[in-house]
Design a protein around this motif. Sequence first.
Motif, mmCIF file in Angstrom:
data_model
loop_
_atom_site.group_PDB
_atom_site.id
_atom_site.type_symbol
_atom_site.label_atom_id
_atom_site.label_comp_id
_atom_site.label_asym_id
_atom_site.label_seq_id
_atom_site.Cartn_x
_atom_site.Cartn_y
_atom_site.Cartn_z
ATOM 1 N N MET A 1 0.838 -1.186 0.000
ATOM 2 C CA MET A 1 0.000 0.000 0.000
ATOM 3 C C MET A 1 0.884 1.252 0.000
ATOM 4 N N THR A 2 0.603 2.158 -0.899
ATOM 5 C CA THR A 2 1.365 3.399 -1.003
ATOM 6 C C THR A 2 0.848 4.411 0.018
ATOM 7 N N PRO A 3 1.745 4.989 0.816
ATOM 8 C CA PRO A 3 1.299 5.990 1.785
ATOM 9 C C PRO A 3 0.785 7.247 1.091
ATOM 10 N N ASP A 4 -0.159 7.910 1.730
ATOM 11 C CA ASP A 4 -0.706 9.158 1.192
ATOM 12 C C ASP A 4 0.385 10.226 1.223
ATOM 13 N N GLN A 5 0.710 10.773 0.064
ATOM 14 C CA GLN A 5 1.757 11.783 -0.053
ATOM 15 C C GLN A 5 1.191 13.186 -0.253
ATOM 16 N N THR A 6 -0.108 13.326 -0.081
ATOM 17 C CA THR A 6 -0.742 14.623 -0.281
ATOM 18 C C THR A 6 -0.087 15.668 0.607
ATOM 19 N N GLY A 7 0.413 16.711 0.005
ATOM 20 C CA GLY A 7 1.033 17.810 0.747
ATOM 21 C C GLY A 7 2.472 17.565 1.166
ATOM 22 N N ALA A 8 3.050 16.444 0.750
ATOM 23 C CA ALA A 8 4.431 16.149 1.138
ATOM 24 C C ALA A 8 5.382 17.197 0.569
ATOM 25 N N GLN A 9 6.284 17.659 1.402
ATOM 26 C CA GLN A 9 7.327 18.591 0.983
ATOM 27 C C GLN A 9 8.644 17.822 1.022
ATOM 28 N N TRP A 10 9.105 17.425 -0.149
ATOM 29 C CA TRP A 10 10.289 16.587 -0.275
ATOM 30 C C TRP A 10 11.545 17.428 -0.234
ATOM 31 N N ARG A 11 12.568 16.907 0.435
ATOM 32 C CA ARG A 11 13.862 17.602 0.460
ATOM 33 C C ARG A 11 14.988 16.591 0.357
ATOM 34 N N LYS A 12 16.100 17.043 -0.233
ATOM 35 C CA LYS A 12 17.305 16.227 -0.358
ATOM 36 C C LYS A 12 18.371 16.791 0.566
ATOM 37 N N SER A 13 19.329 15.961 0.875
ATOM 38 C CA SER A 13 20.466 16.399 1.659
ATOM 39 C C SER A 13 21.223 17.482 0.908
ATOM 40 N N SER A 14 21.719 18.460 1.634
ATOM 41 C CA SER A 14 22.540 19.496 1.007
ATOM 42 C C SER A 14 23.864 18.911 0.513
ATOM 43 N N ARG A 15 24.222 17.736 0.978
ATOM 44 C CA ARG A 15 25.463 17.074 0.552
ATOM 45 C C ARG A 15 25.288 16.288 -0.741
ATOM 46 N N SER A 16 24.090 16.257 -1.288
ATOM 47 C CA SER A 16 23.861 15.472 -2.502
ATOM 48 C C SER A 16 24.450 16.132 -3.742
ATOM 49 N N GLY A 17 24.780 17.398 -3.672
ATOM 50 C CA GLY A 17 25.372 18.095 -4.811
ATOM 51 C C GLY A 17 24.386 18.223 -5.950
ATOM 52 N N ALA A 18 24.924 18.293 -7.166
ATOM 53 C CA ALA A 18 24.085 18.478 -8.343
ATOM 54 C C ALA A 18 23.477 17.165 -8.833
ATOM 55 N N GLY A 19 23.990 16.056 -8.342
ATOM 56 C CA GLY A 19 23.502 14.750 -8.784
ATOM 57 C C GLY A 19 22.142 14.410 -8.218
ATOM 58 N N ASN A 20 21.595 13.347 -8.710
ATOM 59 C CA ASN A 20 20.289 12.887 -8.259
ATOM 60 C C ASN A 20 20.399 11.512 -7.616
ATOM 61 N N ASN A 21 21.562 11.195 -7.070
ATOM 62 C CA ASN A 21 21.805 9.866 -6.528
ATOM 63 C C ASN A 21 21.657 9.848 -5.014
ATOM 64 N N CYS A 22 20.488 10.155 -4.550
ATOM 65 C CA CYS A 22 20.267 10.148 -3.115
ATOM 66 C C CYS A 22 18.784 9.922 -2.840
ATOM 67 N N VAL A 23 18.434 10.015 -1.602
ATOM 68 C CA VAL A 23 17.035 9.876 -1.228
ATOM 69 C C VAL A 23 16.467 11.246 -0.897
ATOM 70 N N GLU A 24 15.157 11.329 -0.942
ATOM 71 C CA GLU A 24 14.446 12.528 -0.509
ATOM 72 C C GLU A 24 13.584 12.122 0.675
ATOM 73 N N VAL A 25 13.378 13.046 1.575
ATOM 74 C CA VAL A 25 12.596 12.755 2.772
ATOM 75 C C VAL A 25 11.529 13.829 2.959
ATOM 76 N N ALA A 26 10.378 13.406 3.433
ATOM 77 C CA ALA A 26 9.291 14.335 3.775
ATOM 78 C C ALA A 26 8.923 14.089 5.236
ATOM 79 N N THR A 27 9.187 15.084 6.055
ATOM 80 C CA THR A 27 8.850 14.964 7.477
ATOM 81 C C THR A 27 7.673 15.860 7.857
ATOM 82 N N ASN A 28 7.202 16.657 6.917
ATOM 83 C CA ASN A 28 6.136 17.598 7.233
ATOM 84 C C ASN A 28 4.790 16.914 7.461
#
Length: 70
Positions: free
Chosen positions: A1-28
């Motif tokens: 089951m996919t969790p409800d992501q309505t209103g999720a504000q996704w952010r990446k680590s500032s250490r991820s640089g310009a690449g897209n090889n990391c995870v994003e987290v939504a704690t809001n």
Amino acid sequence: MTPDQTGAQWRKSSRSGAGNNCVEVATNLLTPTGRVLVRDSKNPTTAVLSISPDDWQAFVRSASCGHFTS
């Protein structure tokens, strides 16, 4: 089951640089869902992990101590 992501504000680590090889987290969404959401930044439309706040904090502490470095 996919969790409800309505209103999720996704952010990446500032250490991820310009690449897209990391995870994003939504704690809001902690108040309505009680969960931390995590997704792959390369494939944001694929599976989303739903993690308890305690487990998320344990992961962050472990990562900060270098437990996941090679």
